[in-house]
Design a protein around this motif. Sequence first.
Motif, PDB file in Angstrom:
ATOM      1  N   ARG A 148      87.739 105.019  11.276  1.00 44.07           N
ATOM      2  CA  ARG A 148      88.779 106.071  10.538  1.00 44.07           C
ATOM      3  C   ARG A 148      88.862 105.647   8.969  1.00 44.07           C
ATOM      4  NH1 ARG A 148      92.283 104.724  15.093  1.00 44.07           N
ATOM      5  NH2 ARG A 148      92.531 102.563  16.405  1.00 44.07           N
ATOM      6  N   VAL A 149      89.502 106.907   9.473  1.00 48.21           N
ATOM      7  CA  VAL A 149      89.659 107.654   8.095  1.00 48.21           C
ATOM      8  C   VAL A 149      91.766 107.774   7.294  1.00 48.21           C
ATOM      9  CG1 VAL A 149      89.439 109.932   8.687  1.00 48.21           C
ATOM     10  CG2 VAL A 149      89.448 108.925   6.162  1.00 48.21           C
ATOM     11  N   PRO A 150      91.743 107.763   5.789  1.00 46.27           N
ATOM     12  CA  PRO A 150      93.209 108.078   6.160  1.00 46.27           C
ATOM     13  C   PRO A 150      92.947 110.123   5.970  1.00 46.27           C
ATOM     14  CG  PRO A 150      92.711 106.824   4.494  1.00 46.27           C
ATOM     15  CD  PRO A 150      91.793 107.079   5.117  1.00 46.27           C
ATOM     16  N   VAL A 151      93.800 111.185   6.716  1.00 41.68           N
ATOM     17  CA  VAL A 151      93.583 112.710   6.007  1.00 41.68           C
ATOM     18  C   VAL A 151      94.952 112.920   6.316  1.00 41.68           C
ATOM     19  CG1 VAL A 151      94.140 114.008   8.206  1.00 41.68           C
ATOM     20  CG2 VAL A 151      92.487 112.073   8.479  1.00 41.68           C
ATOM     21  N   TYR A 152      95.004 114.017   5.069  1.00 36.39           N
ATOM     22  CA  TYR A 152      95.679 114.213   4.653  1.00 36.39           C
ATOM     23  C   TYR A 152      95.246 115.932   3.856  1.00 36.39           C
ATOM     24  CZ  TYR A 152      96.816 110.055   2.650  1.00 36.39           C
ATOM     25  OH  TYR A 152      96.278 108.012   1.852  1.00 36.39           O
ATOM     26  N   VAL A 153      95.824 117.149   4.477  1.00 35.11           N
ATOM     27  CA  VAL A 153      95.428 118.321   4.867  1.00 35.11           C
ATOM     28  C   VAL A 153      96.079 119.191   4.222  1.00 35.11           C
ATOM     29  CG1 VAL A 153      93.448 117.777   6.225  1.00 35.11           C
ATOM     30  CG2 VAL A 153      95.657 118.721   7.207  1.00 35.11           C
ATOM     31  N   GLY A 154      96.356 120.180   3.606  1.00 37.61           N
ATOM     32  CA  GLY A 154      97.460 121.299   3.548  1.00 37.61           C
ATOM     33  C   GLY A 154      97.382 122.099   2.298  1.00 37.61           C
ATOM     34  N   ASN A 155      98.327 122.648   1.722  1.00 40.27           N
ATOM     35  CA  ASN A 155      98.187 123.506   0.689  1.00 40.27           C
ATOM     36  C   ASN A 155      97.463 122.795  -0.971  1.00 40.27           C
ATOM     37  OD1 ASN A 155      99.876 124.916   1.891  1.00 40.27           O
ATOM     38  ND2 ASN A 155      99.487 126.551   0.781  1.00 40.27           N
ATOM     39  N   ASP A 156      96.734 123.392  -1.881  1.00 37.92           N
ATOM     40  CA  ASP A 156      96.397 123.010  -2.680  1.00 37.92           C
ATOM     41  C   ASP A 156      96.968 122.347  -3.718  1.00 37.92           C
ATOM     42  OD1 ASP A 156      94.118 124.171  -1.692  1.00 37.92           O
ATOM     43  OD2 ASP A 156      93.814 125.660  -3.288  1.00 37.92           O
ATOM     44  N   ASP A 157      97.736 122.335  -3.707  1.00 36.71           N
ATOM     45  CA  ASP A 157      99.341 121.852  -4.754  1.00 36.71           C
ATOM     46  C   ASP A 157      99.412 120.854  -4.648  1.00 36.71           C
ATOM     47  OD1 ASP A 157      98.303 124.207  -6.742  1.00 36.71           O
ATOM     48  OD2 ASP A 157     100.642 125.053  -6.058  1.00 36.71           O
ATOM     49  N   PHE A 190     100.278 118.007   5.959  1.00 34.80           N
ATOM     50  CA  PHE A 190     100.068 116.928   7.497  1.00 34.80           C
ATOM     51  C   PHE A 190      99.528 116.070   6.395  1.00 34.80           C
ATOM     52  CE2 PHE A 190      98.134 114.496  10.150  1.00 34.80           C
ATOM     53  CZ  PHE A 190      99.047 114.302  11.166  1.00 34.80           C
ATOM     54  N   ALA A 191      99.783 114.954   7.038  1.00 40.09           N
ATOM     55  CA  ALA A 191      98.844 113.128   7.123  1.00 40.09           C
ATOM     56  C   ALA A 191      99.208 112.170   7.355  1.00 40.09           C
ATOM     57  CB  ALA A 191      99.499 113.213   5.621  1.00 40.09           C
ATOM     58  N   TYR A 192      98.387 112.030   8.279  1.00 38.99           N
ATOM     59  CA  TYR A 192      98.779 110.432   8.224  1.00 38.99           C
ATOM     60  C   TYR A 192      98.137 109.099   7.472  1.00 38.99           C
ATOM     61  CZ  TYR A 192      99.308 107.099  12.008  1.00 38.99           C
ATOM     62  OH  TYR A 192      99.667 105.994  12.587  1.00 38.99           O
ATOM     63  N   PRO A 193      98.911 108.331   6.844  1.00 37.61           N
ATOM     64  CA  PRO A 193      98.075 107.709   5.741  1.00 37.61           C
ATOM     65  C   PRO A 193      97.668 106.225   5.921  1.00 37.61           C
ATOM     66  CG  PRO A 193      99.910 107.394   5.397  1.00 37.61           C
ATOM     67  CD  PRO A 193     100.248 108.534   7.024  1.00 37.61           C
ATOM     68  N   GLY A 222      93.118 125.819   2.068  1.00 43.01           N
ATOM     69  CA  GLY A 222      93.802 124.856   1.588  1.00 43.01           C
ATOM     70  C   GLY A 222      92.605 123.588   1.518  1.00 43.01           C
ATOM     71  N   SER A 223      93.317 122.578   1.606  1.00 40.51           N
ATOM     72  CA  SER A 223      92.716 121.397   0.431  1.00 40.51           C
ATOM     73  C   SER A 223      92.873 120.050   2.014  1.00 40.51           C
ATOM     74  CB  SER A 223      92.862 120.332  -0.907  1.00 40.51           C
ATOM     75  OG  SER A 223      92.603 121.751  -1.457  1.00 40.51           O
ATOM     76  N   SER A 224      91.698 119.489   2.274  1.00 40.36           N
ATOM     77  CA  SER A 224      91.662 117.958   2.701  1.00 40.36           C
ATOM     78  C   SER A 224      91.737 116.799   1.489  1.00 40.36           C
ATOM     79  CB  SER A 224      90.379 118.150   3.793  1.00 40.36           C
ATOM     80  OG  SER A 224      89.579 117.828   3.422  1.00 40.36           O
ATOM     81  N   SER A 225      92.124 115.647   2.331  1.00 40.17           N
ATOM     82  CA  SER A 225      91.960 114.981   1.641  1.00 40.17           C
ATOM     83  C   SER A 225      91.586 113.527   2.155  1.00 40.17           C
ATOM     84  CB  SER A 225      92.454 114.838   0.678  1.00 40.17           C
ATOM     85  OG  SER A 225      92.716 113.334  -0.907  1.00 40.17           O
ATOM     86  N   ASP A 226      91.286 111.977   1.280  1.00 39.51           N
ATOM     87  CA  ASP A 226      90.820 111.026   2.041  1.00 39.51           C
ATOM     88  C   ASP A 226      91.466 110.602   0.794  1.00 39.51           C
ATOM     89  OD1 ASP A 226      89.259 110.356  -0.113  1.00 39.51           O
ATOM     90  OD2 ASP A 226      88.020 109.115   1.529  1.00 39.51           O
ATOM     91  N   GLY A 227      93.191 110.852  -0.147  1.00 41.01           N
ATOM     92  CA  GLY A 227      92.981 109.932  -1.444  1.00 41.01           C
ATOM     93  C   GLY A 227      92.514 110.093  -2.548  1.00 41.01           C
TER      94      GLY A 227
END
Length: 300
Positions: free
Chosen positions: A281-290, A230-233, A261-266
């Motif tokens: 606010r922050v960009p949100v990216y979460v999901g499986n590691d790969d 999932f991402a809200y970039p 899983g993993s999360s990231s702001d990019g």
Amino acid sequence: MARTDGGADDSEGHDDAVEAAFAAVASVAPEIRAGLPGRRTKGDETNPSGEHQLAADTYADDLLLEAMEGVDGVGTYASEERTKVIDVDEDGFGDGLSAAIDPLDGSSNLKPNNTMGTILALYDAPLPAQGADLVGAAYVLYGPITTMITARDGRVTECVVEDGSRREIREDVTLPDDPSVYGFGGRVPDWTRDFAAYVEQVEADPSMKLRYGGAMIGDINQVLTYGGVFAYPALQSAERGKLRLQFEGNPIGYIVECAGGSSSDGERSLLDVEATDLHQRVPVYVGNDDLIDLLEETLD
């Protein structure tokens, strides 16, 4: 990367407070849900992010504030709908955990009668706090069934909420190894070139299916159920995206990392993003590691 330490140290006497806060949210979830049909209209007020509030937003916020005021060990309360942090410690000192809540995630889905949710983050630090200060996080999903996901100590549990109580249906929830769903927010013409390139790579896999419902909690639950991303970039018009770090990015990143899983702001885990403002606010990216590794490589 997957979180196994559960964030901040829970051994300092927070266990009871975390469980009591989870129970408090579950206790008012049926009342929140039952009150939605008559609260579908927008009011004149806006929240601190400039979004028009529905009557349902403030209704849920008031119920959750009242619930948190009764939790021993929770000292302060903040929500997307309020400008400031509120002291809920009965001694008036604000001691204890900090509760940060999105009372009604996806409230724009109320008009068309689609999925919504409630998000809870519990920090062992004053707000705004780092993701590393989380000692627990949870969300309620108001779908065909009212369910609740809780995360603490590196473990994720799913419950059904019935009459304000939780009944466990899945323990040690982890993301499936073979991801199959994706959901990306923001207008496509507003995506950055690098993010659009990432989307092309994800969509090139015929096993991946689009699942995006306009309420982050519904989309996150798809990822926890089927695996995926999932991402809200970050957008061309909004480099920090749309979602709030304290109320959405940190707790969802924590839950997904606890689920393997993993999360990231990019660039880094959402839990490592510096907290500078209650409503940042922050960009949100979460999901499986790969899939998150590929994202960071593509955005680099």
